[in-house]
Design an enzyme around this catalytic site. Structure first.
Site, PDB file in Angstrom:
ATOM      1  CG  HIS A 225      52.290  68.061  65.051  1.00  0.00           C
ATOM      2  ND1 HIS A 225      51.111  68.131  65.741  1.00  0.00           N
ATOM      3  CD2 HIS A 225      53.165  67.411  65.864  1.00  0.00           C
ATOM      4  CE1 HIS A 225      51.267  67.536  66.914  1.00  0.00           C
ATOM      5  NE2 HIS A 225      52.496  67.113  67.021  1.00  0.00           N
ATOM      6  CE1 TYR A 259      53.240  65.436  71.466  1.00  0.00           C
ATOM      7  CE2 TYR A 259      51.620  65.181  69.713  1.00  0.00           C
ATOM      8  CZ  TYR A 259      52.887  65.556  70.136  1.00  0.00           C
ATOM      9  OH  TYR A 259      53.793  66.050  69.229  1.00  0.00           O
ATOM     10  CG  ASP A 543      40.574  35.357  47.821  1.00  0.00           C
ATOM     11  OD1 ASP A 543      40.849  36.578  47.721  1.00  0.00           O
ATOM     12  OD2 ASP A 543      39.495  34.947  48.272  1.00  0.00           O
TER      13      ASP A 543
END
Length: 815
Positions: A225, A259, A543
């Protein structure tokens, strides 16, 4: 195991340090942390992490991990220096699609209890003056976000752990893990052997190498990255010093995959806007040979687009250039979630991998709770390493999907977004028939699942289906509504093959299942029972539907591989009980609708009348030439059966029912119609509507608990709890505006404040209104209470309702 087990943690990055702290704080002090590199700049991902902690996520679990990380690191210092700089976070939208997305993200944080606000372009630029307001359509501000200094935060936690008795040992390369029987017994390093009752791999992208030592797959891919630092910016001169480093909010321009953070008078820029760059561990240096083996050479050509987009958003960068950069290695998984939990085959070998700084303390807390208390306080089913099916562990699958996870880090992802390649993987025996009917497939658990059928486009019922907004219209068609209406009015076929099917056999099978489930299973052969798997504190793990097909043979409809793992871990090993997954060798069709009996009865000599084949019963029969097991169950609230056969006979079963059904107006129907119908009946979906964070009475499932049973897991924890004592409830909501179909995770407001969140939602075509289920305070769950659902920044009026919304007398099921 002794009260004080010997714990060896492999890796002294941020996760290993945080786990050492969390374990010792809870009294487990015989902890050794082994690191192949130096302490604490180990050379792994932590050493170069930019430290941005954004809490926003559509996952409640990941937001909770990040929130705890913020709270913990904000309270830490190291030698008088901060470990967390709470400068806040700012996301900006540069497209209409992203503007809508940040409104949705604001809704997530409102749901999960994190303060945030939406901003105008001017307010965004005032908060971050380097922004060009003309490029921004809006902003999203999270005041509690900030910058973690990963190395300081790691060392601060390690020092606390060492003060309680833990050891942190540098330059210890793990070369093997010893086992005794099926348990870990020691960790072998180039500096000696360390006895261990518990081993936790926190090795980051080296995790797969550690896993191979015990035969445990660690399905992650190291990917590079890009991160760059600019030269000094005149506009930042004097704003920060080396101690503070930053005062502006951390900034994300997700439209461009970028960013930004301040570094005194420079800007750090991270980019996901480049091609995936997977890294082979064979090409990564050992920390003995390189100070920063996780930092690779910067590939300038991959950053050109990122730099151009940065100049457009932050014009001040025109006065600077890229001074230095590197390609840092991080771990990615096929679904973007961490890898946590214990190996299914080697007891005592645990994983805490693919964890970023953002979630590090939260993951460590959950792991410590899991190890010491037997369960995390936070629902972690989406992070459990045992969640994957075998096909999802194939190296090629892990590689391709993990690379896609990198690409999608900042993408706008719809809740129904279909997975990319490799597809198709798992197909039912009905697949060719479904393709011929124009099935539109989505994917889940590796299975191709029809969402609706284009062959039904000409149904007159399509005209009765109302439209919906742009977001809810994605991966949807009004055809799905027509399929739901036909199910209510005639009969439809549903492919239920992807439902996980487990077979439990042996002389102790009944006793085994009785101990683990909440309902009474000691019923005659041919009985089917709805029941719950609870954990020790009464949280709902799953369940199940349990059919007793023979005295010593049960078939279980389960929710996935985690149920198989849970049951297998609890076998005594004496051979008295066997548990196996029979899904791949079998298939299932749901035959549901008021004409279901008219379809099935002429095809069989077995009595399918209501008297002869009651509700929640099972029978062996033949449908035409096909031997089947039929269970009178209906997840859509209509007369009908789940009909099972072996995979080799699946196509014949489909053809037999399809041909006979033509005179009745039969249709094939998909998952979209299925979800609508089940919500009209108030049937829960585990993992969406309830998890381990909820007990049966809160979830409206108290009927599945038989307190008269002598013992079952979770029974003691439920003492004193009942329908009249719970403080929150899963509640049905009916939305007032027919066109406002919400999708899930939206916050619910009452009296001007957020009070809960939506779990599942759909349009109810029979009740002719949008439906949502939401967790609300018990005092607001009374039918008729007005509430509002926040949907893309708009408050949508709704009202709580008694459930089920459709056929409360259950007359449709019991014809």
């Amino acid at each position: 195991m002794a009260t004080q087990p010997k714990v060896v943690i492999i890796g002294a990055g941020i996760v290993g340090c945080a786990l050492g702290d969390e374990l010792t704080a809870r009294g487990w002090t015989d902890v050794t942390v082994l690191e192949q590199g130096p302490l604490f700049a180990t050379g792994g991902s932590t050493s170069h992490a930019p430290g941005l902690v954004f809490q926003t996520s559509g996952s409640k679990t990941m937001t909770e991990f990040a929130r705890y990380t913020v709270e913990k690191y904000n309270s830490l210092t190291l030698d008088g220096r901060w470990c967390f700089n709470q400068v806040g976070g700012l996301e900006v939208a540069t497209s209409p699609e992203r503007l809508a997305e940040i409104q949705r993200r604001h809704g997530w944080l409102s749901s999960w209890g994190v303060d945030s606000r939406l901003l105008t372009p001017g307010e965004s630029a005032a908060l971050h003056p380097l922004l060009d307001a003309d490029r921004v359509l809006g902003g999203f501000h999270i005041p509690s976000d900030g910058l973690a200094d990963a190395l300081r935060a790691g060392e601060a936690q390690a020092r606390r752990a060492m003060a309680r008795g833990a050891r942190f040992l540098a330059h210890h390369t793990v070369t093997g893990i010893e086992t005794t029987g099926d348990r870990v017994s020691a960790v072998v390093t180039d500096q000696g052997t360390f006895p261990a009752d518990v081993v936790v791999s926190c090795a980051g992208f080296w995790g797969p190498s550690i896993g191979r030592m015990v035969g445990q797959p660690v399905p992650l891919v190291p990917l590079a990255h890009q991160y760059a630092r600019t030269t000094a910016l005149p506009v930042l001169e004097g704003r920060n010093d080396e101690h503070t480093q930053a005062s502006l909010p951390i900034l994300r321009n997700q439209d461009a995959g970028l960013y930004y953070r301040e570094l005194v008078d420079r800007i750090g820029i991270g980019s996901y806007a480049h091609r995936p760059m997977p890294v082979s561990l064979d090409d990564v240096a050992h920390p003995h040979d390189a100070a920063m083996p996780s930092s690779l050479a910067f590939t300038e050509a991959d950053f050109e687009g990122a730099w151009a987009d940065s100049l457009a958003l932050l014009p001040s960068l025109a006065d600077a250039k890229v001074e230095e950069g590197f390609n840092g290695i991080f771990s990615f998984t096929s679904d973007g979630m961490p890898l946590m939990g214990e190996s299914p085959t080697v007891q005592g070998f645990w994983l805490a991998e693919a964890v970023w700084v953002t979630h590090s303390a939260g993951v460590a807390r959950a792991m410590a709770e899991w190890l010491i208390d037997g369960r995390p306080g936070t629902d972690v089913h989406a992070c459990d390493v045992n969640r994957f099916e075998d096909v999802q562990l194939a190296p090629s699958y892990v590689h391709e999907r993990s690379c896609q996870s990198f690409v999608e880090v900042y993408d706008i992802l719809h809740p129904l977004q279909p997975a990319g390649a490799p597809r198709p993987l798992r197909i039912s025996p009905f697949h060719a028939r479904q393709e011929a009917l124009g099935a539109v497939f989505l994917e889940g658990g590796g299975w191709e699942r029809p969402q609706w059928y284009e062959a039904n486009a000409s149904l007159p019922e399509v005209a009765r289906v109302p439209g919906r907004g742009a977001w809810a219209s994605r991966h949807w068609s009004p055809i799905a509504g027509a399929e739901a209406l036909v199910t209510r009015e005639r009969v439809a076929l549903y492919d239920m093959t992807p439902l996980t099917r487990l077979e439990v056999t042996g002389p102790e099978a009944l006793a085994f299942l009785q101990r683990l489930t909440s309902n009474r299973l000691d019923r005659p052969v041919g009985s089917v029972t709805y029941t719950l798997l609870l954990d020790a504190v009464g949280g709902i793990r799953s369940d199940l539907t349990v059919a007793r097909l023979e005295t010593e043979r049960f078939q279980i409809g389960a929710n996935g591989n985690l149920d198989l793992d849970w049951l297998r871990r609890r076998l005594h090993g004496d051979g008295s009980v066997q548990v196996r997954d029979i899904t791949a060798g079998t298939c299932c069709l749901g035959v549901w609708g008021p004409l279901a009996r008219d379809l099935v009865q002429p095809l069989t000599d077995t009595d399918f009348s209501h008297r002869g084949f009651g509700y929640f019963k099972a029978k062996h029969a033949c449908i035409g030439d096909v031997p089947v097991t039929a269970m009178r169950l209906s997840y859509v609230g209509e007369l009908g059966w789940e009909i099972y056969t072996t995979a080799d006979l699946g196509a014949k079963l489909w053809d037999t029912l399809w041909q006979a059904g033509q005179r009745l107006g039969i249709v094939a129907a998909g998952r979209s119609a299925f979800n609508s119908l089940r919500l009209e009946k108030g049937y829960r979906s585990w993992g969406h509507d309830m998890t381990t964070e909820h007990n049966p009475y809160e979830a409206g499932l108290g009927f599945a608990v038989r307190r008269s049973k002598e013992h079952f897991t979770g029974k003691q924890a439920l003492e004193g709890i009942g329908d009249d004592t719970v403080t929150r409830r899963l509640t049905a909501l009916v939305v007032q505006d027919r066109n406002s179909v919400v999708m899930g995770h939206e916050p619910v407001h009452a009296q001007g404040r957020p009070v809960g969140y939506v779990t599942s939602a759909a349009y109810g075509y029979t009740v002719d209104a949008p439906i949502a289920y939401a967790w609300l305070p018990a005092e607001l769950a009374t039918p008729g209470t007005p509430v509002e659902i926040e949907y893309f920044g708009t408050r949508v009026p709704a009202v709580t309702a008694a459930e089920p919304l459709f056929d409360p007398e259950m007359s449709r099921l019991r014809r």
